[in-house]
Design a protein around this motif. Structure first.
Motif, PDB file in Angstrom:
ATOM      1  N   THR A  12     -75.661  12.578  52.341  1.00  0.00           N
ATOM      2  CA  THR A  12     -74.723  12.779  53.303  1.00  0.00           C
ATOM      3  C   THR A  12     -74.743  14.307  54.188  1.00  0.00           C
ATOM      4  O   THR A  12     -74.825  15.193  53.452  1.00  0.00           O
ATOM      5  N   LEU A  59     -70.750   7.369  59.740  1.00  0.00           N
ATOM      6  CA  LEU A  59     -69.623   8.039  58.924  1.00  0.00           C
ATOM      7  C   LEU A  59     -68.023   8.024  58.743  1.00  0.00           C
ATOM      8  O   LEU A  59     -67.325   8.261  58.388  1.00  0.00           O
ATOM      9  N   ALA A  65     -70.171   3.840  56.409  1.00  0.00           N
ATOM     10  CA  ALA A  65     -70.217   3.779  55.507  1.00  0.00           C
ATOM     11  C   ALA A  65     -70.642   2.038  53.759  1.00  0.00           C
ATOM     12  O   ALA A  65     -71.559   2.751  52.967  1.00  0.00           O
ATOM     13  N   LEU A  82     -72.097  10.784  45.019  1.00  0.00           N
ATOM     14  CA  LEU A  82     -72.457  10.605  45.982  1.00  0.00           C
ATOM     15  C   LEU A  82     -72.450  12.496  46.052  1.00  0.00           C
ATOM     16  O   LEU A  82     -71.863  13.091  46.058  1.00  0.00           O
ATOM     17  N   HIS A  84     -71.376  14.421  49.127  1.00  0.00           N
ATOM     18  CA  HIS A  84     -71.013  14.726  50.498  1.00  0.00           C
ATOM     19  C   HIS A  84     -70.853  15.632  51.455  1.00  0.00           C
ATOM     20  O   HIS A  84     -70.189  17.010  51.332  1.00  0.00           O
ATOM     21  N   THR A 112     -64.542  10.852  56.665  1.00  0.00           N
ATOM     22  CA  THR A 112     -66.182  10.461  56.136  1.00  0.00           C
ATOM     23  C   THR A 112     -66.005  10.607  55.096  1.00  0.00           C
ATOM     24  O   THR A 112     -66.391  10.270  54.168  1.00  0.00           O
ATOM     25  N   MET A 116     -66.329   7.327  53.338  1.00  0.00           N
ATOM     26  CA  MET A 116     -67.566   7.361  51.906  1.00  0.00           C
ATOM     27  C   MET A 116     -67.629   7.179  49.935  1.00  0.00           C
ATOM     28  O   MET A 116     -68.012   6.335  50.091  1.00  0.00           O
TER      29      MET A 116
END
Length: 233
Positions: A12, A59, A65, A82, A84, A112, A116
């Motif tokens: 992300t 997000l 998400a 993930l 992030h 965010t 996520m």
């Protein structure tokens, strides 16, 4: 075989400078990447150049998400973790801080991340393996951020949230990592903001990428939770 051969990671903030360095490290380790950002123009070319796929998502909205995780799995066949990097920074002494900055700092840095992790965790737990990483800050590690109090508080929330998540995941194979850049990171934005500083004295974003690859590829008998990345001496 490469350390992360064929694993799919959702990156992300994929258009950012730090994300770009992380992407190169993960691809070198054999991973496939899904680049996610709120603006397609920031990720389309990067995804094309590095061989990943671009996904547009805001997000700060939980439905986005959730949809992002579903799209990545549908188009790439799986999702293994993930990374992030979404976040925001602002100089703001408390006495001069506009109250609206509170929402901005905590929405970008914490909301965010929560959305996520909440969206991807069922997938990782279902496959009994996975990796989640987020970016905190030196101010969070040191517990003080004069002139950047809201930013420091938001990044401290990021670190505490991820440490708590790690504790909740005890007994699973889903790993967590928190990165603390312990100084300015060498990015185009920082070079523009601080034109008189020496960027060679800053944290190399490639070091962040290599450290996260190391954390993501640890064996089941060892794990790395918190990573301080210091500037050169």
């Amino acid at each position: 075989m490469q350390a992360l051969q064929d694993k799919v990671y959702l990156l992300t903030g994929g258009g950012g400078a730090i994300a770009g360095a992380i992407a190169q490290s993960f691809i070198k380790a054999g991973a496939r990447l899904a680049f996610a950002d709120a603006y397609e123009t920031t990720i389309a070319q990067r995804a094309q150049e590095l061989g990943g796929r671009a996904f547009v998502a805001n997000l700060t909205h939980y439905p986005d998400a959730e949809m992002l995780v579903r799209q990545v799995k549908a188009q790439m066949g799986r999702v293994d973790g993930l990374i992030h990097t979404v976040g925001g920074f602002a100089y703001a002494p408390v006495k001069d801080t506009d109250p609206s900055l509170y929402d901005r700092m905590f929405d970008l840095n914490m909301r965010t991340l929560f959305y996520m992790t909440r969206a991807i965790l069922p997938e990782l737990l279902g496959q009994k393996d996975g990796f989640i990483a987020g970016i905190s800050a030196a101010a969070a590690w040191n517990g003080v951020g004069p002139g950047v109090a809201l930013y420091a508080a938001a990044k401290a929330a990021v670190a505490t949230y991820l440490r708590s998540l790690d504790a909740e995941l005890t007994g699973t194979a889903v790993r967590v990592a928190i990165v603390y850049p312990m100084g300015a990171v060498d990015t185009p934005a920082n070079r523009k903001e601080m034109p008189d500083a020496d960027p060679m004295a800053w944290v190399d974003p490639a070091e962040i990428g290599e450290s996260l690859v190391y954390a993501a590829s640890r064996s089941p008998r060892g794990r790395v939770l918190e990573l301080q990345i210091f500037p050169p001496r």
